[in-house]
Design a protein around this motif. Structure first.
Motif, PDB file in Angstrom:
ATOM      1  N   LEU A 104      -5.015   9.982  -8.771  1.00  0.00           N
ATOM      2  CA  LEU A 104      -6.365  10.150  -8.230  1.00  0.00           C
ATOM      3  C   LEU A 104      -7.247  11.001  -9.141  1.00  0.00           C
ATOM      4  O   LEU A 104      -8.435  10.720  -9.299  1.00  0.00           O
ATOM      5  CB  LEU A 104      -6.287  10.755  -6.832  1.00  0.00           C
ATOM      6  N   ARG A 105      -6.657  12.022  -9.752  1.00  0.00           N
ATOM      7  CA  ARG A 105      -7.435  12.851 -10.683  1.00  0.00           C
ATOM      8  C   ARG A 105      -7.872  12.070 -11.918  1.00  0.00           C
ATOM      9  O   ARG A 105      -8.871  12.416 -12.565  1.00  0.00           O
ATOM     10  CB  ARG A 105      -6.596  14.060 -11.114  1.00  0.00           C
ATOM     11  N   ALA A 106      -7.122  11.018 -12.247  1.00  0.00           N
ATOM     12  CA  ALA A 106      -7.417  10.237 -13.456  1.00  0.00           C
ATOM     13  C   ALA A 106      -8.578   9.270 -13.270  1.00  0.00           C
ATOM     14  O   ALA A 106      -9.089   8.718 -14.254  1.00  0.00           O
ATOM     15  CB  ALA A 106      -6.167   9.462 -13.885  1.00  0.00           C
ATOM     16  N   ILE A 107      -9.018   9.060 -12.045  1.00  0.00           N
ATOM     17  CA  ILE A 107     -10.099   8.106 -11.784  1.00  0.00           C
ATOM     18  C   ILE A 107     -11.416   8.667 -12.314  1.00  0.00           C
ATOM     19  O   ILE A 107     -11.843   9.756 -11.921  1.00  0.00           O
ATOM     20  CB  ILE A 107     -10.210   7.798 -10.283  1.00  0.00           C
ATOM     21  N   GLN A 108     -12.077   7.921 -13.176  1.00  0.00           N
ATOM     22  CA  GLN A 108     -13.308   8.397 -13.816  1.00  0.00           C
ATOM     23  C   GLN A 108     -14.559   7.613 -13.434  1.00  0.00           C
ATOM     24  O   GLN A 108     -15.663   8.013 -13.781  1.00  0.00           O
ATOM     25  CB  GLN A 108     -13.139   8.378 -15.344  1.00  0.00           C
ATOM     26  N   CYS A 109     -14.412   6.496 -12.724  1.00  0.00           N
ATOM     27  CA  CYS A 109     -15.605   5.752 -12.323  1.00  0.00           C
ATOM     28  C   CYS A 109     -16.180   6.364 -11.043  1.00  0.00           C
ATOM     29  O   CYS A 109     -15.442   6.927 -10.224  1.00  0.00           O
ATOM     30  CB  CYS A 109     -15.280   4.278 -12.101  1.00  0.00           C
ATOM     31  N   ALA A 157     -10.850  14.495   2.986  1.00  0.00           N
ATOM     32  CA  ALA A 157     -10.671  15.813   2.382  1.00  0.00           C
ATOM     33  C   ALA A 157      -9.831  15.717   1.104  1.00  0.00           C
ATOM     34  O   ALA A 157     -10.162  16.355   0.087  1.00  0.00           O
ATOM     35  CB  ALA A 157     -10.000  16.754   3.375  1.00  0.00           C
ATOM     36  N   ARG A 158      -8.760  14.943   1.127  1.00  0.00           N
ATOM     37  CA  ARG A 158      -7.919  14.818  -0.075  1.00  0.00           C
ATOM     38  C   ARG A 158      -8.675  14.088  -1.179  1.00  0.00           C
ATOM     39  O   ARG A 158      -8.582  14.452  -2.355  1.00  0.00           O
ATOM     40  CB  ARG A 158      -6.618  14.083   0.254  1.00  0.00           C
ATOM     41  N   ALA A 159      -9.421  13.059  -0.818  1.00  0.00           N
ATOM     42  CA  ALA A 159     -10.196  12.315  -1.812  1.00  0.00           C
ATOM     43  C   ALA A 159     -11.210  13.225  -2.498  1.00  0.00           C
ATOM     44  O   ALA A 159     -11.340  13.231  -3.729  1.00  0.00           O
ATOM     45  CB  ALA A 159     -10.899  11.136  -1.146  1.00  0.00           C
ATOM     46  N   LYS A 160     -11.919  14.020  -1.728  1.00  0.00           N
ATOM     47  CA  LYS A 160     -12.927  14.929  -2.288  1.00  0.00           C
ATOM     48  C   LYS A 160     -12.298  15.995  -3.175  1.00  0.00           C
ATOM     49  O   LYS A 160     -12.888  16.438  -4.157  1.00  0.00           O
ATOM     50  CB  LYS A 160     -13.724  15.585  -1.158  1.00  0.00           C
ATOM     51  N   HIS A 161     -11.084  16.387  -2.840  1.00  0.00           N
ATOM     52  CA  HIS A 161     -10.391  17.422  -3.598  1.00  0.00           C
ATOM     53  C   HIS A 161      -9.902  16.908  -4.953  1.00  0.00           C
ATOM     54  O   HIS A 161      -9.886  17.669  -5.935  1.00  0.00           O
ATOM     55  CB  HIS A 161      -9.208  17.949  -2.779  1.00  0.00           C
ATOM     56  N   LEU A 162      -9.532  15.608  -5.021  1.00  0.00           N
ATOM     57  CA  LEU A 162      -8.844  15.100  -6.202  1.00  0.00           C
ATOM     58  C   LEU A 162      -9.662  14.160  -7.078  1.00  0.00           C
ATOM     59  O   LEU A 162      -9.503  14.155  -8.306  1.00  0.00           O
ATOM     60  CB  LEU A 162      -7.550  14.381  -5.788  1.00  0.00           C
ATOM     61  N   PRO A 176       0.829  -1.197   0.000  1.00  0.00           N
ATOM     62  CA  PRO A 176       0.000   0.000   0.000  1.00  0.00           C
ATOM     63  C   PRO A 176       0.867   1.253   0.000  1.00  0.00           C
ATOM     64  O   PRO A 176       1.882   1.310   0.700  1.00  0.00           O
ATOM     65  CB  PRO A 176      -0.791  -0.120   1.308  1.00  0.00           C
ATOM     66  N   SER A 177       0.475   2.224  -0.768  1.00  0.00           N
ATOM     67  CA  SER A 177       1.269   3.449  -0.868  1.00  0.00           C
ATOM     68  C   SER A 177       0.367   4.663  -1.010  1.00  0.00           C
ATOM     69  O   SER A 177      -0.812   4.555  -1.337  1.00  0.00           O
ATOM     70  CB  SER A 177       2.224   3.362  -2.069  1.00  0.00           C
ATOM     71  N   TYR A 178       0.951   5.815  -0.752  1.00  0.00           N
ATOM     72  CA  TYR A 178       0.292   7.101  -0.934  1.00  0.00           C
ATOM     73  C   TYR A 178       0.201   7.363  -2.433  1.00  0.00           C
ATOM     74  O   TYR A 178       1.207   7.449  -3.117  1.00  0.00           O
ATOM     75  CB  TYR A 178       1.141   8.175  -0.251  1.00  0.00           C
ATOM     76  N   MET A 179      -1.024   7.462  -2.961  1.00  0.00           N
ATOM     77  CA  MET A 179      -1.200   7.609  -4.393  1.00  0.00           C
ATOM     78  C   MET A 179      -0.993   9.058  -4.825  1.00  0.00           C
ATOM     79  O   MET A 179      -1.356   9.997  -4.110  1.00  0.00           O
ATOM     80  CB  MET A 179      -2.582   7.101  -4.804  1.00  0.00           C
ATOM     81  N   LYS A 180      -0.409   9.237  -5.988  1.00  0.00           N
ATOM     82  CA  LYS A 180      -0.092  10.561  -6.503  1.00  0.00           C
ATOM     83  C   LYS A 180      -1.360  11.322  -6.890  1.00  0.00           C
ATOM     84  O   LYS A 180      -2.382  10.724  -7.246  1.00  0.00           O
ATOM     85  CB  LYS A 180       0.832  10.444  -7.714  1.00  0.00           C
ATOM     86  N   ASP A 181      -1.263  12.647  -6.846  1.00  0.00           N
ATOM     87  CA  ASP A 181      -2.406  13.485  -7.223  1.00  0.00           C
ATOM     88  C   ASP A 181      -2.898  13.159  -8.628  1.00  0.00           C
ATOM     89  O   ASP A 181      -4.112  13.067  -8.862  1.00  0.00           O
ATOM     90  CB  ASP A 181      -2.016  14.962  -7.163  1.00  0.00           C
TER      91      ASP A 181
END
Length: 297
Positions: free
Chosen positions: A224-229, A249-254, A216-221
Motif C-alpha cells: 500500500l505504501r508503494a502506490i503512487q497514483c 483509517a488504514r488506507a489514509k495511514h498507508l 481478494p486478500s489483505y494487502m501488506k503495508d
C-alpha cells in the motif's frame, strides 16, 4: 480448461441471453469486442468518444461488465470507457488458464492495454474489481493515471467470516431465495439495484461458477505504501464485508496520494446503489489537476 458453466445442457446459452438482455439497456452506443491474451479471450464493452481519455472499469465478483449499466452514460460523456470482463469470473471472457498471482494479473492488464493501443489509463473498480485495481496500482503503476476504488474486497481489512460464509453458501446452493437474500444483505437499507442486472446475477450464479484463482486478500503495508497514483477510495457506511471506518483509517495511514469518502446510507454495491452520487464523484476526481493537494474528503 474447465468451463465456468455448471452443465452442458444449455447453461451457457441461458446466461448469455441474460447478459445480452442487460446490455440491451446500455444507454449509449457500445462495441463488444474480444482481445486475445495469454490467459484467453478477454471480453470488453467499449463506449464513449474514440479520442477521449481511456477509463478502464473492473466489475464485482460474480457480476460482469454490465454491472456499470447505471454509470456508463455519464462516464462516457467524458471518457472512452472500457468495461472489462475479468477472466475466470462469470461473464463472456473465455479463459485458457487462470490468473493465479498479482504479478500475472499485472501481465494480463499489460496485454489488454497493449491490445487496445493504450499507454496509460484511469482505472475504477468495485468490490473484487476494487481489489484488482489496487493490485494493478502496485504491480503495474506505469500504466495508471488516477484510480477510483469502491468498497474493495478485503485489501484494507480482512473480510468477516460471516460475509465469506454467506458468499460461499450462495455459490454452493444458488437458490433464487438465497441469492436474493445475499443481494439484499449487500445493499444499504431501502436501496434498490437495477432489476435486469439483478436477474443477470442470479441467472449467472445458477448456471455458472467462477474459476478465479486470485482471491481478494489483505494487502501488506509495503504494498500500500508503494502506490503512487492518486486514488479516491469510496466505501458505503453499511458495507457488511468489514468495518468501513477501519478500512478508511488504514488506507489514509498507508497510501500516499489518497482521498477517502464514506458514503452515507449505502452498502457494498456503491456504483449500483448510488449511481448519480458515484458518477459525480468519479468525474470530479478524474478531472482534478495533478498538482492539487490530496487528502481526506
Amino acid at each position: 480448461m474447465k468451463t465456468i458453466f455448471r452443465n452442458e445442457n444449455g447453461a451457457k446459452e441461458v446466461y448469455i441471453q441474460a447478459y445480452d438482455r442487460t446490455l440491451q439497456e446500455w444507454d449509449v452506443p457500445v462495441e463488444s469486442t474480444y482481445l486475445d491474451t495469454s490467459f484467453g479471450k478477454t471480453h470488453i464493452l467499449i463506449s464513449g468518444p474514440a479520442d477521449a481519455e481511456p477509463l478502464i472499469l473492473f466489475h464485482g465478483f460474480g457480476f460482469s461488465s454490465t454491472m456499470w449499466i447505471e454509470n456508463v452514460k455519464p462516464l462516457s460523456k467524458y471518457y472512452r470507457t472500457f468495461a472489462v470482463d475479468f477472466i475466470g469470473d462469470i461473464n463472456k471472457s473465455e479463459a485458457i488458464r487462470q490468473i493465479t498471482s498479482k504479478e500475472e494479473c499485472a501481465s494480463w492488464f499489460r496485454e489488454i492495454l497493449s491490445g487496445l493501443g493504450i499507454e496509460r489509463a484511469h482505472v475504477a473498480g468495485l468490490s473484487y474489481g476494487g481489489f484488482i485495481s489496487l493490485v494493478l496500482a502496485v504491480y503495474a503503476p506505469q500504466l495508471i493515471n488516477k484510480m477510483v476504488v469502491m468498497c474493495p474486497a478485503a485489501s484494507f481489512q480482512p473480510q468477516s467470516k460471516k460475509f465469506l460464509i454467506k458468499c460461499l453458501l450462495a455459490g454452493i446452493f444458488p437458490t433464487t431465495k438465497r441469492l436474493n437474500n445475499l443481494m439484499n444483505d449487500m445493499i444499504g437499507k431501502g436501496n434498490q439495484v437495477n432489476e435486469i442486472l439483478k436477474d443477470q446475477f442470479i441467472t449467472g450464479m445458477q448456471n455458472a461458477l467462477p474459476t478465479n484463482k486470485l482471491f481478494p486478500s489483505y494487502m501488506k503495508d509495503d504494498e500500500l505504501r508503494a502506490i503512487q497514483c492518486p486514488i479516491l477510495l469510496l466505501i458505503g457506511d453499511q458495507d457488511i464485508q468489514y468495518d468501513p471506518q477501519k478500512a478508511i483509517a488504514r488506507a489514509k495511514h498507508l497510501v500516499p496520494l489518497i482521498q477517502t469518502k464514506l458514503i452515507a446510507d449505502t452498502g457494498h454495491g456503491l456504483a449500483m446503489e448510488r449511481p448519480k452520487t458515484i458518477n459525480a464523484l468519479m468525474i470530479t476526481f478524474f478531472k482534478t489537476t495533478a498538482n492539487q493537494k490530496y487528502g481526506a474528503v
